[in-house]
Enzyme design. Structure first.
Site, PDB file in Angstrom:
ATOM      1  NE  ARG A  90      -4.990  11.018   5.596  1.00  0.00           N
ATOM      2  CZ  ARG A  90      -4.017  11.709   4.991  1.00  0.00           C
ATOM      3  NH1 ARG A  90      -4.309  12.627   4.104  1.00  0.00           N
ATOM      4  NH2 ARG A  90      -2.763  11.457   5.292  1.00  0.00           N
ATOM      5  CG  ASN A 144      -2.687   6.407  -2.053  1.00  0.00           C
ATOM      6  OD1 ASN A 144      -1.919   5.742  -2.740  1.00  0.00           O
ATOM      7  ND2 ASN A 144      -2.316   7.541  -1.467  1.00  0.00           N
ATOM      8  CB  CYS A 164       3.351   5.978  -6.084  1.00  0.00           C
ATOM      9  SG  CYS A 164       3.640   6.305  -4.320  1.00  0.00           S
ATOM     10  CG  HIS A 194       2.175   3.441  -0.318  1.00  0.00           C
ATOM     11  ND1 HIS A 194       1.049   4.024   0.214  1.00  0.00           N
ATOM     12  CD2 HIS A 194       2.675   4.345  -1.200  1.00  0.00           C
ATOM     13  CE1 HIS A 194       0.886   5.230  -0.319  1.00  0.00           C
ATOM     14  NE2 HIS A 194       1.859   5.439  -1.184  1.00  0.00           N
ATOM     15  CE1 TYR A 248       2.247   5.484   3.117  1.00  0.00           C
ATOM     16  CE2 TYR A 248       4.017   6.062   1.596  1.00  0.00           C
ATOM     17  CZ  TYR A 248       2.796   6.348   2.169  1.00  0.00           C
ATOM     18  OH  TYR A 248       2.126   7.493   1.824  1.00  0.00           O
TER      19      TYR A 248
END
Length: 427
Positions: A90, A144, A164, A194, A248
Site C-alpha cells: 500500500r 478493495n 463497502c 468509490h 472518493y
C-alpha cells in the site's frame, strides 16, 4: 452456522467480531473461523476475538487456521477482507503515482490498478476453494478495489456480492445531523464502488409505514458546510451539484489539490502501519476483551453492522429476513447506460433468494459520463489482472480519467511493474 473470514489476521477484524457479538440475534454464528497466512498476527487477533465473544456471552466458537481450505470447509458464508502485500505494498501504491503527478491512493488511479492486479488472482483462487467446499456458500467481498474484485468473482460464476462501508457511513452521518434513527433513512446511492453520489435521502415516517419524503435538499441547506468539511470538498460544489458525492470523488473533483496535499504529508499507509503496530501490542494484552478506541481511526466504520445485515439477509437467519442494502452487484440494466456485466454499487433487495437491485433514477450525464468512463477502465483493469501483459496494464492506465495521457501512462506502467514484480507471476 459457520462463517469464515479470509484475512482474519487484519487489525480491523475485532470491529467485525464486536458486531458479530452484539448482533448475535440477527446472525446466530455457532462457529467463526479466521484464516490468514500471518500466523503470529492471526493468533493475536484470534485471542482477542475469543475474549470479546466471552465478554458478551456469545456461545459461538472462534477458531484460527492458516489453512484456507480448512477455514472455508462447510462454511455458510465467507467474508473476504485480504490485502495482498500488506501495508508495504500500500505504501508503494501511494508513492510512485505521486512521482508522476497523479494521485497516490490504494483504490483509485494507478495505485488502485496495482492493487487489483495483485488481488484478483488471489481472490479467485480462494473463491474456487469455497466453491469446491460448498457451492451454496455466499462470498461477501470487502476486499478493495471492491468493484473490480466483485466483477471478477461474478464473471467466474461465483455466488458473490460486494460490500463497502461508504453508504452506511453516510446514512449514519445523515441520521445524526437530522436527529433521527438511521433505520428511517434510505439512500438514493448510485454509481460504482468509490464513485457514488447520494441523489436522494428518503426519510420514512416515524413509527414506520409507507411514504416518506426526500430530505436531501434540507440536509444540504442546513448542513452543507459540515458535509463539505467532512468530504473535504468545496461547499459551492455541493450547492451546485445538489447531491452528496462520496469522499472518493475528491480525487476527481480536486485532483491537483489532493496531489499537492499528499506531497506535503505522511502517507495514509504510514499512518495505518504505525496504528497497526500499536493495535497489535494492545491485542497481546490478555486482559483486553473489547475493541480498543484506537480502532475507530483505522478506517472501515460501521463495517460490522453492514456485514452482519448483509449476511443475515443472504442466509435468511432469525430477524435477518429480506432488506434493502447498498451492495456491489451485476448491473443487468439497473443503470441503462452501462453494459449488463458491469458491477454497480446501488440499493438492492437482499434475501436468501439473492440480490435484486432497485430501479434507479435517471442519472444526469454529468455523473453518467464519469461512471461510464471508469466502468471502461475497470473492464480493462480486470482484463490485465486476469491475463497479464504490459500492454494490457498500459491500456487500463491510459483509459483512466485521472491519467489519460500517453507519456504519463507509459511511465506509470513501468513503475507499477517495477514495484509489483514479486506479486505478479506473469512478470
Amino acid at each position: 452456522m459457520k462463517l469464515a473470514v479470509v484475512g482474519g489476521g487484519s487489525t480491523y477484524t475485532p470491529e467485525l467480531i464486536d458486531g458479530f457479538a452484539r448482533l448475535r440475534g440477527t446472525l446466530p454464528i455457532s462457529e467463526l473461523v479466521l484464516t490468514d497466512p500471518h500466523e503470529e498476527r492471526l493468533e493475536l487477533v484470534g485471542g482477542l476475538a475469543r475474549r470479546i465473544f466471552a465478554r458478551q456471552d456469545h456461545p459461538g466458537v472462534v477458531r484460527t487456521t492458516t489453512d484456507p481450505d480448512a477455514a472455508v470447509a462447510d462454511a455458510d458464508a465467507v467474508l473476504l477482507q485480504l490485502r495482498v502485500g500488506g501495508q508495504a505494498a500500500r505504501q508503494q501504491d501511494e508513492s510512485w503515482p505521486l512521482e508522476c503527478g497523479c494521485v497516490g491512493q490504494e483504490t483509485t488511479g494507478a495505485g488502485g490498478l496495482a492493487k487489483a492486479l495483485r488481488t484478483v488472482p488471489v481472490v479467485l483462487d480462494i473463491a474456487e476453494r469455497v466453491r469446491r467446499a460448498n457451492p451454496d456458500a455466499w462470498i461477501i467481498d470487502f476486499t478493495n478495489p471492491v468493484g473490480i474484485v466483485t466483477r471478477a468473482l461474478l464473471e467466474e460464476g461465483h455466488k458473490a456480492v460486494g460490500l463497502c462501508n461508504v453508504a452506511i457511513g453516510l446514512q449514519r452521518k445523515f441520521a445524526g445531523l437530522l436527529g433521527v434513527g438511521p433505520e428511517r433513512l434510505r439512500l438514493g446511492h448510485y454509481g460504482l464502488n468509490h464513485l457514488t453520489w447520494e441523489f436522494g435521502v428518503q426519510l420514512a415516517p416515524e413509527g414506520g409505514g409507507a411514504g416518506g419524503r426526500d430530505v436531501l435538499p434540507e440536509l444540504l441547506a442546513a448542513h452543507g458546510e459540515r458535509l463539505a468539511e467532512d468530504l473535504r470538498l468545496p461547499r459551492p460544489l455541493l450547492d451546485r451539484l445538489g447531491v452528496v458525492p462520496s469522499y472518493y470523488l475528491r480525487y476527481f473533483y480536486s485532483h491537483d489539490a489532493v496531489v499537492r496535499e499528499l506531497h506535503d504529508k505522511p502517507s495514509r499507509a504510514a499512518e495505518v502501519a504505525a496504528m497497526e503496530a500499536e493495535l497489535l501490542r494492545m491485542y497481546a494484552d490478555p486482559e483486553l476483551d473489547e475493541k480498543p478506541e484506537l480502532l475507530a481511526k483505522r478506517g472501515g466504520a460501521f463495517y460490522s453492522e453492514a456485514a452482519v445485515a448483509l449476511a443475515a439477509s443472504l442466509l435468511g437467519t432469525q430477524d435477518g429476513g429480506a432488506g434493502v442494502q447498498v451492495v456491489n452487484v451485476r448491473n443487468d440494466g439497473t443503470l441503462p447506460f452501462l453494459p449488463d456485466d458491469a458491477v454497480v454499487e446501488v440499493p438492492a433487495e437482499v434475501s436468501a433468494r439473492g440480490v435484486v437491485p432497485l430501479p434507479a433514477p435517471d442519472i444526469d450525464p454529468l455523473y453518467a459520463g464519469l461512471i461510464s468512463s471508469v466502468t471502461a477502465y475497470e473492464r480493462l483493469a480486470l482484463d490485465a489482472a486476469l491475463r497479464g501483459g504490459r500492454d494490457r496494464v498500459f491500456s487500463a492506465l491510459l483509459s483512466h480519467p485521472l491519467i489519460g495521457q500517453y507519456d504519463r501512462a507509459e511511465t506509470l506502467t513501468d513503475r507499477l511493474l517495477a514495484h509489483n514484480k514479486e506479486h505478479l507471476p506473469w512478470l
